[in-house]
Design an enzyme around this catalytic site. Structure first.
Site, PDB file in Angstrom:
ATOM      1  N   LYS A  22       0.750  -1.145   0.162  1.00 26.18           N
ATOM      2  CA  LYS A  22      -0.117   0.061  -0.017  1.00 26.18           C
ATOM      3  C   LYS A  22       0.765   1.222  -0.001  1.00 26.18           C
ATOM      4  O   LYS A  22       0.768   2.208  -0.760  1.00 26.18           O
ATOM      5  CB  LYS A  22      -0.986   0.036   1.243  1.00 26.18           C
ATOM      6  CG  LYS A  22      -1.624   1.233   1.423  1.00 26.18           C
ATOM      7  CD  LYS A  22      -2.293   1.231   2.778  1.00 26.18           C
ATOM      8  CE  LYS A  22      -1.911   1.499   4.086  1.00 26.18           C
ATOM      9  NZ  LYS A  22      -1.656   3.254   4.066  1.00 26.18           N
ATOM     10  N   ASN A  23       1.864   1.288   0.818  1.00 24.56           N
ATOM     11  CA  ASN A  23       2.680   2.519   1.128  1.00 24.56           C
ATOM     12  C   ASN A  23       3.718   2.757  -0.075  1.00 24.56           C
ATOM     13  O   ASN A  23       4.173   3.811  -0.218  1.00 24.56           O
ATOM     14  CB  ASN A  23       3.415   2.626   2.254  1.00 24.56           C
ATOM     15  CG  ASN A  23       2.177   2.967   3.591  1.00 24.56           C
ATOM     16  OD1 ASN A  23       1.172   2.914   3.239  1.00 24.56           O
ATOM     17  ND2 ASN A  23       2.814   2.451   4.898  1.00 24.56           N
ATOM     18  N   CYS A 116      -6.313   8.126   8.577  1.00 25.11           N
ATOM     19  CA  CYS A 116      -6.524   7.496   9.789  1.00 25.11           C
ATOM     20  C   CYS A 116      -6.319   8.358  11.069  1.00 25.11           C
ATOM     21  O   CYS A 116      -5.685   9.098  10.751  1.00 25.11           O
ATOM     22  CB  CYS A 116      -5.637   6.223  10.225  1.00 25.11           C
ATOM     23  SG  CYS A 116      -6.500   4.805   9.629  1.00 25.11           S
ATOM     24  N   ARG A 121      -1.014  14.591  12.695  1.00 25.23           N
ATOM     25  CA  ARG A 121      -0.607  14.414  11.179  1.00 25.23           C
ATOM     26  C   ARG A 121      -0.545  15.915  10.697  1.00 25.23           C
ATOM     27  O   ARG A 121      -1.136  16.062   9.633  1.00 25.23           O
ATOM     28  CB  ARG A 121      -1.279  13.480  10.465  1.00 25.23           C
ATOM     29  CG  ARG A 121      -1.545  12.233  11.319  1.00 25.23           C
ATOM     30  CD  ARG A 121      -2.374  11.074  10.439  1.00 25.23           C
ATOM     31  NE  ARG A 121      -1.081  10.348   9.829  1.00 25.23           N
ATOM     32  CZ  ARG A 121      -1.616   9.320   9.003  1.00 25.23           C
ATOM     33  NH1 ARG A 121      -2.530   8.826   8.834  1.00 25.23           N
ATOM     34  NH2 ARG A 121      -0.254   8.700   8.222  1.00 25.23           N
ATOM     35  N   ASP A 312       3.263   0.969  11.972  1.00 25.69           N
ATOM     36  CA  ASP A 312       2.478   0.250  11.259  1.00 25.69           C
ATOM     37  C   ASP A 312       2.044  -1.156  11.999  1.00 25.69           C
ATOM     38  O   ASP A 312       1.098  -2.079  11.398  1.00 25.69           O
ATOM     39  CB  ASP A 312       2.330   0.475   9.887  1.00 25.69           C
ATOM     40  CG  ASP A 312       2.135   1.528   9.429  1.00 25.69           C
ATOM     41  OD1 ASP A 312       1.673   2.425  10.194  1.00 25.69           O
ATOM     42  OD2 ASP A 312       2.244   1.778   8.157  1.00 25.69           O
TER      43      ASP A 312
HETATM   44  C1  UD1 Z   1       3.497   7.033   6.206  1.00 26.06           C
HETATM   45  C2  UD1 Z   1       2.739   5.999   5.895  1.00 26.06           C
HETATM   46  C3  UD1 Z   1       1.986   5.428   7.493  1.00 26.06           C
HETATM   47  C4  UD1 Z   1       3.144   5.182   8.498  1.00 26.06           C
HETATM   48  C5  UD1 Z   1       3.869   6.501   8.489  1.00 26.06           C
HETATM   49  C6  UD1 Z   1       5.116   6.260   9.612  1.00 26.06           C
HETATM   50  C7  UD1 Z   1       2.175   6.144   3.722  1.00 26.06           C
HETATM   51  C8  UD1 Z   1       0.833   6.287   2.703  1.00 26.06           C
HETATM   52  N1  UD1 Z   1       1.622   5.998   5.045  1.00 26.06           N
HETATM   53  O1  UD1 Z   1       2.515   8.117   6.900  1.00 26.06           O
HETATM   54  O2  UD1 Z   1       1.441   4.009   7.083  1.00 26.06           O
HETATM   55  O3  UD1 Z   1       2.341   4.883   9.549  1.00 26.06           O
HETATM   56  O4  UD1 Z   1       4.540   6.921   7.139  1.00 26.06           O
HETATM   57  O5  UD1 Z   1       5.787   5.205   9.203  1.00 26.06           O
HETATM   58  O6  UD1 Z   1       3.328   5.772   3.383  1.00 26.06           O
HETATM   59  N2  UD1 Z   1       5.095  14.809  10.809  1.00 26.06           N
HETATM   60  C9  UD1 Z   1       5.172  16.087  11.124  1.00 26.06           C
HETATM   61  N3  UD1 Z   1       5.089  17.014  10.198  1.00 26.06           N
HETATM   62  C10 UD1 Z   1       4.911  16.820   8.644  1.00 26.06           C
HETATM   63  C11 UD1 Z   1       4.835  15.232   8.380  1.00 26.06           C
HETATM   64  C12 UD1 Z   1       4.889  14.570   9.570  1.00 26.06           C
HETATM   65  O7  UD1 Z   1       5.278  16.446  12.330  1.00 26.06           O
HETATM   66  O8  UD1 Z   1       4.742  17.693   8.045  1.00 26.06           O
HETATM   67  C13 UD1 Z   1       4.993  13.960  11.837  1.00 26.06           C
HETATM   68  C14 UD1 Z   1       3.743  12.986  12.086  1.00 26.06           C
HETATM   69  O9  UD1 Z   1       2.629  13.784  12.782  1.00 26.06           O
HETATM   70  C15 UD1 Z   1       4.077  11.745  12.721  1.00 26.06           C
HETATM   71  C16 UD1 Z   1       5.339  11.542  12.073  1.00 26.06           C
HETATM   72  O10 UD1 Z   1       5.987  12.769  11.418  1.00 26.06           O
HETATM   73  O11 UD1 Z   1       4.343  12.134  13.773  1.00 26.06           O
HETATM   74  C17 UD1 Z   1       5.636  10.416  10.858  1.00 26.06           C
HETATM   75  O12 UD1 Z   1       4.826  11.046   9.624  1.00 26.06           O
HETATM   76  P1  UD1 Z   1       4.934  10.558   8.509  1.00 26.06           P
HETATM   77  O13 UD1 Z   1       6.451   9.756   8.343  1.00 26.06           O
HETATM   78  O14 UD1 Z   1       5.087  11.801   7.614  1.00 26.06           O
HETATM   79  O15 UD1 Z   1       3.773   9.538   7.967  1.00 26.06           O
HETATM   80  P2  UD1 Z   1       2.942   9.530   6.826  1.00 26.06           P
HETATM   81  O16 UD1 Z   1       3.909   9.784   5.646  1.00 26.06           O
HETATM   82  O17 UD1 Z   1       1.862  10.413   6.917  1.00 26.06           O
END
Ligand code: UD1
Length: 423
Positions: A22-23, A116, A121, A312
């Site tokens: 998926k990711n 989710c 996020r 995850d």
């Molecule tokens: C992706 C995955 C998700 C997984 C996550 C962490 C996909 C589609 N989804 O989500 O399944 O659980 O990585 O491995 O690939 N954050 C910030 N600022 C930002 C972006 C993120 O503070 O601009 C923080 C988030 O709040 C969170 C952490 O960084 O606490 C990790 O988020 P991130 O790695 O960005 O996850 P996703 O890309 O949303």
């Protein structure tokens, strides 16, 4: 609202084939708009998140459909830069359209993405990186307007290795003339898969899988690429789905052969379950896992960015530890709201205590069936595992969350001998 009715207690046996990741699929689908051409993306999981990405592509004027495990996409007729439709609210990955949209059209309108409910996020890192590359970002109510008419290559340091921000910046930087470096980039295998796809498309990017990604961008990136043939690419298998079936074998004292896995990305989870007493044979592209007894408790497991333990898998690991011998500890470090499954596990007889971001799991000898609510994707899968290992009947509500990320989950479980039906 859809529901699973599960009669727990069956020992499971058989073969399960893992679907595409998926990711990996979601950012690769978003990246197809970078340049107007045809794509055939293979080994794509048949899940709701993929359906939503294809719907967004169609709303953007592209043609996109799913058939027999592949997505057929043509992005030549992209005709809008507005990705603020209500679909974007449903799906966190809609934010990954931002980078390629700006690369192709120079303007984009988005809303804060959904997905989710596992934490706040934010997207500050995405916007920070884009600004470092010269993008103008204006917030207007619930919309974010971006324009990229005066871009410049740069070295960007992320304060946290966000998966989504790394992907967005890699994709956007391809349209920025010169060399851009992303320091402290996320190292997840899915980012390496995205890089492989981009290289297959003809772009110049390297370093994925390490903490520095280098992108050699060009204002004329689209013109430098040959359009004659569709780009064909096959996505890696889903390490989280594979880990979920390992947690299933551990939870239900079963014998499961998990096929089509990429073991390079599962070594940490294999090690944990071996230490907990499971027999695991990992040869070629399959994992054969046998568990005959209650597993042993685990010392503190902490979720971290890759190569650390994946957030995850936190919920599914917890489900398998509910009936372990002894007390286990799981610390959630990535998302601040990812213990929603705990109250439901406790309803089923588990003994889990939460202290801030630490779950203390006191192993119990048995769980019992209950009426429970699924609140997010991975937590939902964990509750199904717990229900399959429990005595009696469980009614699991709101299973739509599970369909977002698991292909034919109930079918795969049914084929292993699970008593699970959908209502
Ligand atoms: C992706 C995955 C998700 C997984 C996550 C962490 C996909 C589609 N989804 O989500 O399944 O659980 O990585 O491995 O690939 N954050 C910030 N600022 C930002 C972006 C993120 O503070 O601009 C923080 C988030 O709040 C969170 C952490 O960084 O606490 C990790 O988020 P991130 O790695 O960005 O996850 P996703 O890309 O949303």
């Amino acid at each position: 609202m859809r529901t699973y009715i599960i009669n727990g207690g069956n020992k499971l046996e058989g073969i399960v084939k893992i679907s595409g990741s998926k990711n990996s699929a979601l950012p690769i689908l978003a990246s197809t708009i970078l340049c107007g051409r045809e794509y055939i993306i293979k080994n794509v999981p048949d899940i709701d998140d993929v359906k939503m990405m294809l719907e967004i592509l169609i709303l953007l004027g592209c043609s996109a459909y799913y058939e027999g495990g592949s997505c057929y996409i043509n992005t030549k007729n992209l005709n809008t830069c507005d990705i603020s439709d209500k679909l974007s609210k449903k799906l966190r990955s809609s934010i990954i359209f931002l980078g390629p949209m700006l690369g192709r059209n120079k303007v984009a309108k988005i809303t804060y993405p959904g997905g989710c409910d596992i934490g706040s996020r934010p997207i500050d890192l995405h916007l920070y990186g884009l600004k470092e590359l010269g993008v103008d970002v204006t917030e207007e109510g619930e919309f974010i307007l971006c324009s990229s008419h005066n871009t410049k290559s740069n070295d960007i340091s992320l304060r946290y290795p966000s998966v989504g921000a790394t992907e967005n910046l890699m994709l956007f930087a391809l349209s920025v003339e010169g060399r851009t470096r992303i320091y402290n980039s996320a190292k997840e295998p899915e980012i390496l898969d995205l890089q492989r796809f981009l290289v297959k498309c003809g772009y110049c990017v390297e370093g994925a899988g390490t903490d520095t990604i280098t992108v050699f961008g060009s204002k004329n990136m689209a013109k430098n690429i040959s359009y004659d043939e569709p780009v064909e690419y096959s996505i890696i298998s889903d390490r989280i789905e594979a880990g979920t079936f390992m947690a299933l074998a551990a939870s239900t004292k079963s014998k499961i052969c998990i096929k089509n896995v990429d073991k390079r990305y599962l070594s940490g989870i294999i090690k944990l379950y071996r230490e907990a007493g499971c027999l695991i044979d990992d040869v070629e592209d399959y994992i054969y896992m046998i568990n005959n007894d209650r597993i042993r408790a685990m010392d503190k497991i902490s979720s971290r960015p890759y190569p650390g333990f994946p957030t995850d898998m936190q919920a599914q690991l917890m489900a398998s530890l509910c009936r372990a011998e002894g007390t286990s500890y799981i610390e959630e470090n990535v998302f601040e709201n990812r213990f929603k499954h705990v109250s439901e596990l406790n309803k089923m007889g588990a003994n889990i205590v939460i202290k801030d971001n630490l779950a203390i799991i006191n192993g119990v000898s048995k769980l019992h069936g209950e009426n429970i609510d699924v609140r997010d994707l991975r937590g939902g899968a964990a509750l199904v595992l717990a229900a399959l290992s429990a005595e009696g009947r469980t009614v699991a509500n709101n299973i739509e969350h599970i369909d977002r990320g698991y292909e034919k989950f109930a079918n795969k479980l049914w084929n292993l001998g699970a008593d699970i039906a959908e209502k």
